[in-house]
Design an enzyme around this catalytic site. Structure first.
Site, PDB file in Angstrom:
ATOM      1  N   GLU A 135       0.793  -1.227   0.000  1.00 15.65           N
ATOM      2  CA  GLU A 135       0.000   0.000   0.000  1.00 15.65           C
ATOM      3  C   GLU A 135       0.828   1.281   0.000  1.00 15.65           C
ATOM      4  OE1 GLU A 135      -2.234   1.200   3.533  1.00 15.65           O
ATOM      5  OE2 GLU A 135      -1.717  -0.735   4.411  1.00 15.65           O
ATOM      6  N   SER A 186      -7.783   6.016   8.428  1.00 14.99           N
ATOM      7  CA  SER A 186      -8.307   5.615   9.745  1.00 14.99           C
ATOM      8  C   SER A 186      -7.220   5.875  10.775  1.00 14.99           C
ATOM      9  CB  SER A 186      -8.667   4.132   9.749  1.00 14.99           C
ATOM     10  OG  SER A 186      -9.421   3.790   8.624  1.00 14.99           O
ATOM     11  N   SER A 189       0.028   7.418   8.686  1.00 16.43           N
ATOM     12  CA  SER A 189       1.400   7.016   8.372  1.00 16.43           C
ATOM     13  C   SER A 189       2.174   8.221   7.879  1.00 16.43           C
ATOM     14  CB  SER A 189       1.425   5.958   7.254  1.00 16.43           C
ATOM     15  OG  SER A 189       1.164   4.688   7.780  1.00 16.43           O
ATOM     16  N   ARG A 201       9.097   4.667   5.933  1.00 14.95           N
ATOM     17  CA  ARG A 201       7.995   5.031   6.826  1.00 14.95           C
ATOM     18  C   ARG A 201       8.643   5.408   8.144  1.00 14.95           C
ATOM     19  NH1 ARG A 201       4.584   3.461  10.877  1.00 14.95           N
ATOM     20  NH2 ARG A 201       2.376   3.944  10.616  1.00 14.95           N
TER      21      ARG A 201
END
Ligand code: ADP
Length: 368
Positions: A135, A186, A189, A201
């Site tokens: 993703e 939700s 990141s 990340r």
């Protein structure tokens, strides 16, 4: 290695914790071979998707985001942007089945946690295999592609603290690197992006769009994101929060804290706050509570983002994710927080297709 593009239809799907995002590529021209082979089913699906803007009770096509005349794998066409709640996946699969998807393709590409969670359901219920893509890879790939393709994709807010003067302005993002990418779904990141295939990340927080919606529903009895935002729009969070000036009578100038800064979120609805008398508590409205929830979540994300930017020595921050959908309050708050605390060196940027980049990137990876 077979390098020919997969056969139509081309979809990219991002199955998130709250929303499922579906991007559909509608070809402008159909090759002779395809026309000969274009089965009734394919035509029906194309017409169903492009002629409607609502699907069932909860599916929506964001027609205002539609992109005409894009080029993917040498094919010209239109990108359509569709979303529905992930909780409706069962109905979506039933619909896909009833439209004969399974007779047409054997594989659809998907990203997001739901690509794993629902893999079995796709197989069992519609006999479709999922080609799964990461993703975050998809997110970056999709945002770079859309940003390059759409000349007015990237923008910022001028005078974000002044409702009268505040305006959306186009931003030239042609030299993007390095930048922070903050995806507010939700959860949240935060990625540091150094180049098209070079990112990490670096952080995240579970206090995201889902938290806003959950707390807001609890506090106000509202049921949808749209309702929550509408309430927040007419609310006043300073009737709920303790500000620096409520404590100091003004700013805490020694450390540069302005009087209007929130010192303690929601303090005033606790028994030590201004709300200790019942009368006082009754003056706080649902609208105020919704606004305070929105401000609390947004400022927390802004604060974490600033620390990341400082740490990484990066000066531009791109905020994406569906939390920002129909939510100028949060965008302006983020914009002013970045600007104020960095003394103008940090810039908050936003993108028109805010929540759809994962799905776009997934489609692009699928088509090759
Ligand atoms: P995810 O991939 O985790 O589902 P999204 O980027 O789709 O994340 O963002 C989900 C968040 O977007 C929700 O938590 C909510 O704050 C907000 N949101 C915007 N529009 C809607 C909507 N129509 N329904 C539910 N949440 C929405």
């Amino acid at each position: 290695k077979n390098n020919s593009p997969p056969s139509m239809p081309w979809f990219g799907m991002d199955i998130g914790g709250t929303l499922c995002k579906l991007v559909y590529f509608e070809p402008k021209y159909i090759t002779k071979d395809e026309a000969d082979a274009e089965v009734e089913t394919l035509k029906n699906i194309r017409q169903y998707l492009t002629k409607n803007s609502a699907y069932g009770k909860t599916g929506h096509r964001d027609a205002h985001l539609q992109m005409d005349d894009v080029c993917i794998r040498g094919r010209r066409g239109t990108l359509h942007f569709i979303r529905f709640p992930t909780s409706e996946m069962g109905n979506f699969l039933a619909l896909a089945k009833s439209k004969g998807m399974a007779n047409l393709v054997t594989t659809v590409c998907a990203t997001g946690g739901g690509a794993y969670k629902f893999e079995e359901n796709f197989k069992k219920e519609v006999n479709l295999s999922l080609a799964k893509f990461d993703e975050l890879d998809s997110l970056i790939r999709g945002m770079l592609y859309i940003e390059m393709t759409n000349p007015c994709e990237c923008y910022y807010w001028t005078n974000p603290t002044d409702d009268e003067k505040c305006q959306k302005m186009p931003y030239d993002f042609s030299k993007p690197y390095p930048f922070l990418l903050v995806n507010i779904g939700s959860g949240v990141s935060i990625l540091a992006v150094q180049g098209p295939n070079d990112y990490r990340r670096i952080s995240g927080t579970s206090l995201g769009g889902g938290t806003f919606l959950g707390l807001c529903c609890l506090l106000t009895g509202c049921n949808t994101f749209e309702e929550a935002i509408e309430l927040a729009t007419s609310g006043d969070s300073t009737r709920v929060d303790k500000l620096v000036k409520d404590i100091y009578g003004g700013g805490y100038s020694r450390f540069g804290l302005p009087g209007d800064l929130v010192a303690s979120s929601f303090y005033d609805v606790c028994s030590f706050g201004q709300m200790n008398s019942k009368d006082r508590r009754n003056t706080v409205t649902k609208e105020d509570l919704a606004r305070a929830t929105l401000v609390t979540i947004t400022n927390n994300i802004g604060s974490i983002t600033r620390m990341c930017a400082l740490n990484e020595k990066i000066e531009r921050v791109v905020f994406v994710g569906n939390f920002l959908r129909v939510n100028p309050i949060s965008m302006k708050l983020l914009a002013s927080a970045m600007d104020y605390w960095s003394k103008g060196t940090l810039k908050a940027l936003f993108l028109e297709h805010e929540g759809y980049f994962g799905a776009v990137g997934c489609l692009l990876q699928f088509t090759g």
